[in-house]
Write a protein that holds these residues in place. Structure first.
Motif, short mmCIF file in Angstrom:
data_model
loop_
_atom_site.label_atom_id
_atom_site.label_comp_id
_atom_site.label_asym_id
_atom_site.label_seq_id
_atom_site.Cartn_x
_atom_site.Cartn_y
_atom_site.Cartn_z
N SER A 373 0.86 -1.17 0.00
CA SER A 373 0.00 0.00 0.00
C SER A 373 0.90 1.22 0.00
N SER A 425 -3.02 -1.57 4.65
CA SER A 425 -3.52 -0.37 3.99
C SER A 425 -2.88 0.82 4.69
N SER A 481 -8.92 -1.44 4.77
CA SER A 481 -8.70 -0.18 4.05
C SER A 481 -8.82 0.94 5.08
N SER A 536 -12.71 -1.19 0.10
CA SER A 536 -11.95 0.03 -0.22
C SER A 536 -12.75 1.20 0.34
#
Length: 671
Positions: A373, A425, A481, A536
């Motif tokens: 990420s 993330s 996320s 997401s």
């Protein structure tokens, strides 16, 4: 024995050939006009200078030496020195200018030939015979030559002969010369004198395929010209297939640079634009050539580029755009088990990509780069969270420059307590946010040992981190996320739910600059069926979470838009694509109106797809869904960002070829 027949030629002695331009050297101007034709004068020499090849020398400097004798029975010849590079253009004339003859009538033959530098004759250019007679002053003998005549390091050879066996002495005086008109110099290339660099519309265009441009657009081609020699360089001409270029200087000192520019119209398909810059440096000619490259794309076609095709690459992609709209992408090289990064040279990743290769600072022999990420710090330098599968650790790498070819010491094992770091993330908080005056790194991830959701808080230089378990109720924390305010979406594998967690208790430990979370809150956002994989998360203008995710029970793509920042009321849960097994590998961003844009994988067809919602809640009546790429099995590990015009830029994996690809849509809906 017959008496010798004497005739007097006044042929001035010369030094080895230099070139004399009757009108002086060619002018160099900002307009970069073509070089002016010159008239060259070659004075004939006897033994006052060294001979050239197997004969005498003719060159540009007259001599005040004595009158010399030549015998025509020896068929005397003169060679131009030094060799010539250039051309005698159409209409050039060659004339021998000599004193009038005093003596008996004689009929010499004058021959002009082209030879190589050693004097070996290549071809005869012209010949004439003229009776010597009584005259006053000078006599001009024109030798007919078919033009143009091209020379590349070659010589002119003048020969005077008469009837075979006739023994004739000629008295060579001073001032006889061969006059040649319409010569255009093209000096040999001076290697390394200039370095050229092409760009089109501000995008690097030195290597194919070059930037993608819209067919029919008028574009500007710029060529950077740098003098890397130790002598001053005077630029004579800069040309391209678009036409002549205008330069902002005419003389470059050593180390100095300038820019030459021109405009042209974009043609369809891969294009090569020849570029030539000529001039003079250190007394030698310069002729440097290069090419500019671009690809003309029809306005309605999305730009799809294979960015990396070496090995099996392109898994676990993460994409962000720099301040100029150029993509950064982190990803896994599966073949060698290493973290990779590319910083594209233009907005489409279609030209030279300077920041391309393994990320510096990796641990030798460890398999790193899974679940990468990526975010950019305030200097535009990448920070990448990823999983070290060999050590079973969460790893953060802080690059020392935008191209990530140098790294600050990575804080390997940000969390090394058990097998941790999958499904990472990364987000960067704004300054003054999340309990500290400076920006902070937030990394959400899965603790596989304890089947829990965790988050690490680190300073941007990755020198100090704290970590905390946000949720440990069952097997939770996959497909995380994180947003810049610390909200985390993730999958609850035990209950098969989509969940949201955030920190509700921050402290600043004594002597530490990085806060620590000591208390968290968790809420279930969607519990209908088996939902919550491939999440997401983004925040709308009010700070309300918006989440894309996969419904694995019904194989659908879904979008949740929370009614408040805690997702505790008035949530909108929408099924947005039901056409097959769709909604894996989602990546979400919000457009300028707050409408969700989602890239995702269509497993039924092996395609990359894009959803552009028509309103903030993704009411299916107003949504646009298109297939972005269907060439093979493509679209896994998608990562999405929107450019300044709201057009999607997506990195993803081409499973058919094992490649990393980037798509840049030409419209906000990719249609």
């Amino acid at each position: 024995m017959k008496p010798k027949l004497l005739a007097t030629f006044v042929l001035s002695a010369l030094i080895p050939l230099a070139l004399v331009a009757a009108a002086g050297p060619p002018a160099v101007s900002l307009a970069l006009q073509a070089p002016e034709p010159q008239t060259l004068t070659f004075y004939l020499h006897g033994d006052d200078v060294l001979g050239t090849a197997d004969g005498s020398t003719m060159n540009a400097t007259p001599s005040s030496g004595q009158t010399l004798q030549v015998n025509l029975a020896d068929t005397p010849s003169w060679y131009s020195d030094p060799p010539l590079t250039g051309s005698f253009a159409e209409g050039a004339s060659f004339t021998l200018v000599k004193p009038c003859t005093v003596g008996l009538s004689l009929t010499p033959t004058y021959t002009l030939a082209l030879t190589n530098a050693d004097g070996n004759e290549i071809e005869q250019l012209g010949q004439t015979t003229q009776l010597l007679g009584l005259c006053l002053g000078q006599e001009r003998v024109r030798i007919p030559v078919q033009t143009p005549v091209e020379l590349e390091g070659q010589r002119l050879k003048l020969t005077i002969s008469t009837t075979a066996g006739l023994n004739v002495d000629l008295s060579l005086g001073r001032g006889t010369y061969l006059e040649a008109t319409n010569f255009v110099e093209s000096a040999p290339e001076l290697e390394g004198a200039l370095v050229l660099s092409a760009s089109i519309e501000g995008q690097l265009a030195d290597t194919p395929p070059g930037p993608d441009l819209t067919v029919g657009d008028r574009i500007t081609l710029d060529v950077g010209v740098t003098n890397v020699s130790e002598a001053e360089a005077r630029i004579r001409e800069a040309t391209t297939s678009f036409g002549p270029m205008t330069c902002d200087a005419e003389v470059l000192s050593p180390g100095q640079s300038m820019t030459c520019s021109t405009t042209g119209t974009v043609l369809e398909g891969p294009q090569e634009v020849p570029i030539t810059v000529t001039g003079i440096s250190g007394g030698q000619g310069i002729a440097i050539a290069t090419n500019g490259f671009y690809t003309g794309v029809l306005a309605h076609l999305n730009r799809i580029v294979t960015v990396d095709s070496e090995d099996t690459v392109g898994l676990f992609t993460s994409l962000v755009l720099d301040a100029d709209g150029r993509p950064h992408v982190s990803y896994l090289d599966f073949t060698f088990g290493r973290l990779m990064h590319v910083h594209c040279g233009n907005a489409n990743c279609s030209g030279a990509n300077p920041g391309f290769g393994p990320v510096a600072g990796g641990v030798p022999n460890n398999v790193q780069g899974l679940y990468s990420s990526l975010a950019l710090d305030s200097s535009g330098n990448p920070v990448i969270s990823h999983y070290d599968a060999t050590a079973g650790d969460l790893t953060l790498t802080n690059c020392a420059n935008p191209d990530c070819n140098a790294a600050l010491t990575p804080l390997a094992g940000v969390d090394a307590t058990g097998d941790v770091g999958q499904y990472t993330s990364l987000a960067i908080t704004p300054g003054g946010g999340f309990g500290g005056p400076e920006p902070l790194l937030l990394v959400s991830y899965y603790d596989s040992t304890n089947t829990a959701l965790k988050m690490a808080i680190c300073d941007v230089k990755v020198t100090l981190c704290s970590s905390f378990t946000y949720d440990a109720a069952g097997n939770v924390g996959q497909y995380t996320s994180v947003a810049s305010n610390g909200k985390i979406s993730y999958y609850d594998s035990t209950n098969r739910d989509l969940k949201l967690a955030w920190c509700t208790g921050l402290i600043l430990p004594d002597g530490k600059d990085v806060p620590a979370c000591v208390l968290s809150e968790v809420i279930t956002v969607d519990d209908v069926g088996d939902v919550g994989q491939y999440t997401s998360l983004a925040l709308d203008a009010a700070g309300n979470p918006v989440i894309s995710y996969y419904d694995s029970l019904n194989t659908n793509l879904r979008v949740a838009h929370c009614g408040n920042p805690r997702c505790s009321a008035n949530n909108s849960l929408m099924v947005v694509d039901v056409a097959g097994d769709v909604g894996l590998h989602t990546s979400l961003a919000l457009d300028a109106d707050g409408n969700p844009v989602v890239s995702y994988y269509d497993a039924t067809n092996g395609d990359l797809k894009l959803l552009h919602c028509g309103d903030p809640t993704c009411n299916p009546a107003f949504n646009s869904i298109v297939t972005v790429d269907s060439a093979g099995d493509v679209g896994q590990y998608s990562s999405l960002a929107l450019d300044a015009a709201g057009r999607p830029v997506i990195s993803y994996y081409d499973a058919t070829n094992g490649d990393l690809k980037v798509a840049h849509c030409t419209t906000p809906t990719c249609d």
